[in-house]
Design a protein around this motif. Sequence first.
Motif, PDB file in Angstrom:
ATOM      1  N   TRP A 308      14.233  -0.688   5.331  1.00 32.50           N
ATOM      2  CA  TRP A 308      14.248   0.398   6.233  1.00 32.50           C
ATOM      3  C   TRP A 308      15.241  -0.170   7.287  1.00 32.50           C
ATOM      4  CZ3 TRP A 308      14.018   5.437   6.560  1.00 32.50           C
ATOM      5  CH2 TRP A 308      13.936   5.916   7.757  1.00 32.50           C
ATOM      6  N   PRO A 309      14.968  -1.468   7.893  1.00 35.67           N
ATOM      7  CA  PRO A 309      15.950  -1.632   8.949  1.00 35.67           C
ATOM      8  C   PRO A 309      17.467  -1.833   8.383  1.00 35.67           C
ATOM      9  CG  PRO A 309      14.407  -3.264   8.332  1.00 35.67           C
ATOM     10  CD  PRO A 309      14.022  -2.252   7.786  1.00 35.67           C
ATOM     11  N   GLU A 310      17.626  -2.200   7.116  1.00 37.80           N
ATOM     12  CA  GLU A 310      18.795  -2.509   6.620  1.00 37.80           C
ATOM     13  C   GLU A 310      19.673  -1.183   6.362  1.00 37.80           C
ATOM     14  OE1 GLU A 310      17.965  -6.507   4.171  1.00 37.80           O
ATOM     15  OE2 GLU A 310      17.661  -4.691   2.982  1.00 37.80           O
ATOM     16  N   LEU A 311      19.128  -0.063   6.493  1.00 35.03           N
ATOM     17  CA  LEU A 311      19.825   0.976   6.375  1.00 35.03           C
ATOM     18  C   LEU A 311      20.597   1.513   7.520  1.00 35.03           C
ATOM     19  CD1 LEU A 311      16.952   3.576   4.935  1.00 35.03           C
ATOM     20  CD2 LEU A 311      18.945   2.183   3.539  1.00 35.03           C
ATOM     21  N   THR A 312      20.337   0.725   8.716  1.00 34.59           N
ATOM     22  CA  THR A 312      20.997   1.124   9.852  1.00 34.59           C
ATOM     23  C   THR A 312      22.540   0.366   9.773  1.00 34.59           C
ATOM     24  OG1 THR A 312      20.318  -1.178  10.872  1.00 34.59           O
ATOM     25  CG2 THR A 312      19.094   0.988  11.289  1.00 34.59           C
ATOM     26  N   GLU A 333       2.237  -5.147  13.405  1.00 32.57           N
ATOM     27  CA  GLU A 333       2.932  -5.952  14.299  1.00 32.57           C
ATOM     28  C   GLU A 333       4.220  -6.769  13.427  1.00 32.57           C
ATOM     29  OE1 GLU A 333       3.158  -9.187  18.020  1.00 32.57           O
ATOM     30  OE2 GLU A 333       1.230  -7.832  17.614  1.00 32.57           O
ATOM     31  N   ASP A 334       3.663  -7.354  12.454  1.00 31.96           N
ATOM     32  CA  ASP A 334       4.390  -8.364  11.629  1.00 31.96           C
ATOM     33  C   ASP A 334       5.623  -7.707  11.081  1.00 31.96           C
ATOM     34  OD1 ASP A 334       2.674  -7.008   9.685  1.00 31.96           O
ATOM     35  OD2 ASP A 334       2.904  -8.812   8.320  1.00 31.96           O
ATOM     36  N   GLY A 335       5.334  -6.370  10.444  1.00 33.57           N
ATOM     37  CA  GLY A 335       6.416  -5.555  10.141  1.00 33.57           C
ATOM     38  C   GLY A 335       7.444  -5.000  11.007  1.00 33.57           C
ATOM     39  N   MET A 336       6.926  -4.908  12.340  1.00 34.16           N
ATOM     40  CA  MET A 336       7.933  -4.494  13.365  1.00 34.16           C
ATOM     41  C   MET A 336       8.752  -5.812  13.861  1.00 34.16           C
ATOM     42  SD  MET A 336       5.619  -1.887  15.756  1.00 34.16           S
ATOM     43  CE  MET A 336       4.341  -2.699  16.153  1.00 34.16           C
ATOM     44  N   ARG A 337       8.235  -6.988  13.869  1.00 33.68           N
ATOM     45  CA  ARG A 337       8.886  -8.029  14.319  1.00 33.68           C
ATOM     46  C   ARG A 337       9.555  -8.368  13.441  1.00 33.68           C
ATOM     47  NH1 ARG A 337       7.569  -9.896  19.206  1.00 33.68           N
ATOM     48  NH2 ARG A 337       5.437  -9.405  20.253  1.00 33.68           N
ATOM     49  N   GLY A 338       9.350  -8.590  11.964  1.00 31.78           N
ATOM     50  CA  GLY A 338      10.225  -8.374  10.792  1.00 31.78           C
ATOM     51  C   GLY A 338      11.444  -7.725  11.071  1.00 31.78           C
ATOM     52  N   ALA A 339      11.078  -6.504  11.223  1.00 29.71           N
ATOM     53  CA  ALA A 339      12.413  -5.578  11.266  1.00 29.71           C
ATOM     54  C   ALA A 339      13.487  -5.806  12.322  1.00 29.71           C
ATOM     55  CB  ALA A 339      11.853  -3.918  11.351  1.00 29.71           C
ATOM     56  N   HIS A 340      12.844  -6.296  13.523  1.00 29.30           N
ATOM     57  CA  HIS A 340      13.537  -6.624  14.630  1.00 29.30           C
ATOM     58  C   HIS A 340      14.613  -7.954  14.427  1.00 29.30           C
ATOM     59  CE1 HIS A 340      14.501  -7.701  18.796  1.00 29.30           C
ATOM     60  NE2 HIS A 340      14.068  -8.873  18.718  1.00 29.30           N
ATOM     61  N   GLY A 354      16.318  -4.236  20.902  1.00 33.03           N
ATOM     62  CA  GLY A 354      15.052  -4.063  20.337  1.00 33.03           C
ATOM     63  C   GLY A 354      14.013  -4.167  21.484  1.00 33.03           C
ATOM     64  N   THR A 355      13.115  -3.642  21.830  1.00 37.65           N
ATOM     65  CA  THR A 355      12.431  -3.682  23.214  1.00 37.65           C
ATOM     66  C   THR A 355      10.868  -3.516  22.603  1.00 37.65           C
ATOM     67  OG1 THR A 355      12.561  -1.273  23.864  1.00 37.65           O
ATOM     68  CG2 THR A 355      14.146  -3.083  24.674  1.00 37.65           C
ATOM     69  N   PHE A 356       9.855  -4.354  23.049  1.00 43.05           N
ATOM     70  CA  PHE A 356       8.463  -4.109  22.558  1.00 43.05           C
ATOM     71  C   PHE A 356       7.682  -3.752  23.811  1.00 43.05           C
ATOM     72  CE2 PHE A 356       8.368  -5.979  18.152  1.00 43.05           C
ATOM     73  CZ  PHE A 356       9.915  -6.495  18.266  1.00 43.05           C
ATOM     74  N   TRP A 357       6.771  -2.685  23.482  1.00 41.24           N
ATOM     75  CA  TRP A 357       5.870  -2.228  24.512  1.00 41.24           C
ATOM     76  C   TRP A 357       4.681  -2.280  24.186  1.00 41.24           C
ATOM     77  CZ3 TRP A 357       8.197   0.234  28.973  1.00 41.24           C
ATOM     78  CH2 TRP A 357       9.533   0.152  29.103  1.00 41.24           C
ATOM     79  N   PRO A 358       3.717  -2.444  25.085  1.00 39.00           N
ATOM     80  CA  PRO A 358       2.168  -2.456  25.009  1.00 39.00           C
ATOM     81  C   PRO A 358       1.660  -0.844  24.647  1.00 39.00           C
ATOM     82  CG  PRO A 358       2.759  -2.228  27.465  1.00 39.00           C
ATOM     83  CD  PRO A 358       3.974  -2.377  26.812  1.00 39.00           C
ATOM     84  N   GLY A 359       0.654  -0.860  23.931  1.00 39.47           N
ATOM     85  CA  GLY A 359       0.171   0.668  23.761  1.00 39.47           C
ATOM     86  C   GLY A 359       0.474   1.017  22.426  1.00 39.47           C
ATOM     87  N   GLY A 360       0.192   2.236  22.296  1.00 37.34           N
ATOM     88  CA  GLY A 360      -0.224   2.688  20.698  1.00 37.34           C
ATOM     89  C   GLY A 360       1.231   3.748  20.396  1.00 37.34           C
ATOM     90  N   HIS A 361       0.930   4.715  19.390  1.00 38.32           N
ATOM     91  CA  HIS A 361       2.201   5.444  18.858  1.00 38.32           C
ATOM     92  C   HIS A 361       2.418   6.428  19.790  1.00 38.32           C
ATOM     93  CE1 HIS A 361       4.574   6.448  15.535  1.00 38.32           C
ATOM     94  NE2 HIS A 361       3.958   7.664  15.671  1.00 38.32           N
ATOM     95  N   VAL A 362       2.931   6.376  21.148  1.00 39.95           N
ATOM     96  CA  VAL A 362       3.335   7.284  21.963  1.00 39.95           C
ATOM     97  C   VAL A 362       4.572   6.707  22.723  1.00 39.95           C
ATOM     98  CG1 VAL A 362       2.737   7.790  24.308  1.00 39.95           C
ATOM     99  CG2 VAL A 362       0.984   7.920  22.668  1.00 39.95           C
ATOM    100  N   PHE A 363       5.419   7.932  22.880  1.00 42.59           N
ATOM    101  CA  PHE A 363       6.685   7.859  23.539  1.00 42.59           C
ATOM    102  C   PHE A 363       6.205   7.866  24.971  1.00 42.59           C
ATOM    103  CE2 PHE A 363      11.385   9.286  23.064  1.00 42.59           C
ATOM    104  CZ  PHE A 363      11.907   8.132  23.730  1.00 42.59           C
ATOM    105  N   THR A 364       6.096   6.855  25.766  1.00 42.43           N
ATOM    106  CA  THR A 364       5.716   6.867  27.126  1.00 42.43           C
ATOM    107  C   THR A 364       6.734   7.179  28.227  1.00 42.43           C
ATOM    108  OG1 THR A 364       5.939   4.656  27.400  1.00 42.43           O
ATOM    109  CG2 THR A 364       3.893   4.944  26.630  1.00 42.43           C
TER     110      THR A 364
END
Length: 410
Positions: A308-312, A333-340, A354-364
């Motif tokens: 998925w990240p390679e499509l960019t 989390e390991d998938g997100m960090r691997g993509a990063h 790439g920025t990492f934020w606390p919290g769940g699936h929300v666009f704060t």
Amino acid sequence: MSSNAGLTGNARPSRPSAIAGYEDWPAYVQGNPRYQAASPAAQELADALGVPGALPSPDVTVQWEETYDGVTTSQLSWQLGFGPRTTGWLIRPAGAAGPLPGVLALHCHGGNKFGGADRLVELPESHPSAEIARKGHYDSRALATDTARRGFAVLAHDTFAWGSRRFNLDLPPWRTASALEARQAQWREDGVVPSEAEVYNAAAGFHEETVAKTAGLLGTSLAGMVAHDDLAALEILAGLPEVDQDRLGCIGFSGGGGRSLALAALSPRIRSYVVTCMMTTFQSLLPAHLDAHSWLLQTPGLWRLGDWPELTARSAGSRLLVQYALADELFPEDGMRGAHTILESLHPHGTYSGTFWPGGHVFTSRMQEEALAFLAATLHHQSTSTSSSTLHHQSTFSSQSTFSTQGSPS
């Protein structure tokens, strides 16, 4: 067959249409079989998603226009050649002299197909489903309107199967009807009286399997059809006289983030884009996170083109911001960090953030502020060389997310 009696000659009940409102969809795909991309890399992705070709840019009708709170909002509509007419909203700073940089604001999946882009727009009167979506996913903010206040012309549109482009499920097909009956029985047992939107969204959740099945039979996919609608909206945005077609970007959260990535990879018009809470490695989804996601992410055979990240890397866009939520219920989390890590290796220094934020699936709210600052830095000026210092890689932020959701499909 007698449509009045609803019975066939042998007295068996007739089957409702499985694609009501879209009976002209198969002929459209068969008559427009191939999207013509600008590069071989983009063409491979278009073919993998099965993006159909498009008719010439449709005529756009202005339904109404109002100016309030510093922005002018116009409700637009257009007909894409199949299915229901599309509704979209163009928002720009009141009195601004063009041409302005343009942004396509892409709504999420959110398990809410009753509505679409209305969840992103401040309107004189919002439907309750849009208000619920804003509160649950966008920290109660109207993303498209807030983006326009930063000096952009913003187009937010309903995409294939959402809002004005939703399927007619008044008489659901048999599989959907059976599943919906079970849901309604549970509501009755719990003493719940669902709203019209809740009934529709329950039916649409079950019906997505039928839509994906139909798309596959036609040689396309749900993601490919959504990309078709998004590409058409991008052409409409680029063709507006108040928009600078050389300074275009897109932004999306969750399923909208996936749409943002796909659009940037398919069209060379996108110069800068934001993907929020929609980045991981495919491997990390196996096996526990597969059912957390809709068909927007999981197009059959897509992995053959790369992760998925390679499509960019297929995008002509020069700048990319990806925002990750460390407690995201839909991505490990390991998938997100691997993509990063993959994204850092693919993109020249200063072009990917790439920025990492606390919290769940929300666009704060704070994530939105960062995303809008990124778009302003990369699109308000022709040169983006001065913007690389405005963002930096971060492990966490001190503030916590206000809202969280459980298991909402991406």
